[in-house]
Design a protein around this motif. Structure first.
Motif, PDB file in Angstrom:
ATOM      1  N   GLN A 199      -2.229   5.435   4.865  1.00  0.00           N
ATOM      2  CA  GLN A 199      -2.008   5.004   3.479  1.00  0.00           C
ATOM      3  C   GLN A 199      -3.179   4.594   3.060  1.00  0.00           C
ATOM      4  N   TYR A 200      -4.322   4.270   3.817  1.00  0.00           N
ATOM      5  CA  TYR A 200      -5.680   3.528   3.588  1.00  0.00           C
ATOM      6  C   TYR A 200      -6.784   4.756   3.568  1.00  0.00           C
ATOM      7  N   GLN A 244       0.862   7.339  -4.962  1.00  0.00           N
ATOM      8  CA  GLN A 244       1.179   6.203  -5.181  1.00  0.00           C
ATOM      9  C   GLN A 244       1.021   5.181  -4.140  1.00  0.00           C
ATOM     10  N   GLU A 245       1.557   5.828  -3.036  1.00  0.00           N
ATOM     11  CA  GLU A 245       1.283   5.044  -1.592  1.00  0.00           C
ATOM     12  C   GLU A 245       0.095   4.702  -1.011  1.00  0.00           C
ATOM     13  N   LYS A 246      -1.145   5.709  -1.646  1.00  0.00           N
ATOM     14  CA  LYS A 246      -2.590   5.317  -1.120  1.00  0.00           C
ATOM     15  C   LYS A 246      -3.112   4.085  -1.696  1.00  0.00           C
ATOM     16  N   VAL A 247      -4.002   3.365  -0.606  1.00  0.00           N
ATOM     17  CA  VAL A 247      -4.473   2.127  -0.994  1.00  0.00           C
ATOM     18  C   VAL A 247      -6.072   2.507  -0.700  1.00  0.00           C
ATOM     19  N   GLU A 286      -3.656  -4.751  -6.247  1.00  0.00           N
ATOM     20  CA  GLU A 286      -2.784  -4.579  -5.038  1.00  0.00           C
ATOM     21  C   GLU A 286      -3.071  -3.205  -4.282  1.00  0.00           C
ATOM     22  N   ARG A 287      -3.732  -2.169  -4.879  1.00  0.00           N
ATOM     23  CA  ARG A 287      -4.028  -1.185  -4.115  1.00  0.00           C
ATOM     24  C   ARG A 287      -5.476  -0.787  -3.655  1.00  0.00           C
TER      25      ARG A 287
END
Length: 377
Positions: free
Chosen positions: A273-274, A300-303, A336-337
């Motif tokens: 995710q990160y 969309q889930e990637k930070v 937030e990301r």
């Protein structure tokens, strides 16, 4: 503060001299007191976590305290490695032999064992890993850190620094490494820590190991590395995984670095995710525009965890500059990301680092202040 930009770093931090002395005693096969070794490591982890919390870092690490380096530490945990391998300088340094000679004469290149894989790989012991986890989780609880992460080598970076002299092919070697490292990855996550995979093989190895290939051929190899890595991560929640891509944590020309734009798709394929990457390095600072221009291709889930402080100079970046660097990415994916990070580690190899220890923590404190500024804007 609502939408507060959190802070972290890549992982390694400066080690104290007693830590370095013990690590090199083990590295050289010298006699040492294991009980005292364990105490020195646990005490140092407690100190580095306390310093990170004092600086305001939200997501802390153990500084990779007990490891000789981020990749070759595996030789101490797994059977199948021995002997030594030839040193291979990055291609950009070979283009400037006078500078390479100067680095060597000034001690600017770390010296440590780089064995080869010369036998079947299997787990030697898990005590080092268990001790590392215990030291970090204890320090997190003691100093009330918000979250912790632990670094682990990717199969690809192990294959870069510990060459294969046993298996029939690189592909087979990678597959075995993935199968063996899977347990280490899962043990870290099961402890409540986040797992960080260090993957210089997705960038650095282009100008170290695969200089004879085209960029397109290298990308195919990097994609294979990601496939093996993802297979090793298949039973782990992506939200617990970070991945770091790197072109080499050294001061140098870096004119042979493969551009981020060519590695963008590969990076996005990792089941993490990160995403941690360099944006302070003068050779890559401009590449934030890649993320802007390819925004629709970022899942969309990637930070995003851009490196907004450098780890190869003793300049302490101004908080305003850090805020500006962060705002480029918050404008792309939202606060937030985005998490504020560093370009690379401050102690990639034990006893070796360009940044003075006190200055490293001053840079982290400035990172926190810059993230606070960006959060309020």
């Amino acid at each position: 503060m609502a939408n507060k930009i959190r802070t972290t770093h890549v992982g390694s931090l400066p080690r104290s001299q007693d830590v370095v002395d013990f690590i090199f005693s083990r590295e050289k096969g010298e006699q040492y007191d294991q009980t005292q070794f364990d105490k020195v490591m646990s005490d140092h982890v407690a100190k580095v976590v306390a310093k990170q919390v004092e600086a305001g870092i939200d997501i802390v690490s153990d500084g990779e305290t007990s490891k000789i380096s981020y990749a070759t530490y595996v030789k101490d945990r797994y059977n199948g490695f021995g002997g030594d391998s030839e040193r291979n300088a990055p291609a950009d340094l070979k283009l400037f032999p006078d500078f390479l000679k100067k680095l060597s004469q000034q001690g600017g290149t770390p010296e440590y064992s780089r064995p080869v894989c010369n036998a079947e790989i299997s787990t030697k012991n898990t005590s080092d890993l268990n001790n590392d986890i215990s030291n970090l989780t204890t320090a997190i609880n003691q100093h009330k850190a918000q979250q912790g992460f632990m670094n682990a080598a990717s199969p690809g970076v192990i294959s870069l620094f510990l060459p294969n002299k046993h298996y029939s092919s690189r592909e087979k070697y990678l597959q075995v490494l993935g199968d063996v490292m899977k347990q280490e990855y899962e043990t870290i996550v099961d402890s409540g820590l986040h797992l960080q995979l260090d993957c210089p093989d997705l960038a650095l190895s282009r100008h170290m190991l695969f200089t004879d290939l085209s960029d397109e051929e290298f990308v195919s190899i990097a994609n294979l590395h990601v496939e093996v890595l993802n297979h090793a991560l298949r039973d782990i929640d992506k939200s617990k995984v970070r991945v770091h891509i790197c072109w080499g944590n050294y001061e140098g020309p870096h004119i042979c670095d493969i551009p981020m734009n060519k590695m963008f798709d590969t990076l996005m394929k990792v089941d993490a995710q990160y995403l941690l990457f360099e944006t302070s390095n003068p050779r890559h600072a401009h590449e934030w525009t890649i993320f802007r221009d390819r925004k629709s291709e970022i899942p969309q889930e990637k930070v995003l965890i851009p490196g907004v402080i450098d780890s190869t100079t003793n300049f302490v970046e101004h908080p305003e500059l850090i805020a500006q660097r962060l705002q480029r990415f918050t404008d792309i994916v939202g606060k937030e990301r985005v998490i504020a990070g560093s370009d690379c580690g401050f102690g990639t190899f034990a006893g070796f680092g360009a940044v003075a220890p006190d200055i490293a923590y001053a840079k982290l404190a400035s990172l926190v202040e810059g993230a606070s500024l960006a959060s309020s804007q």
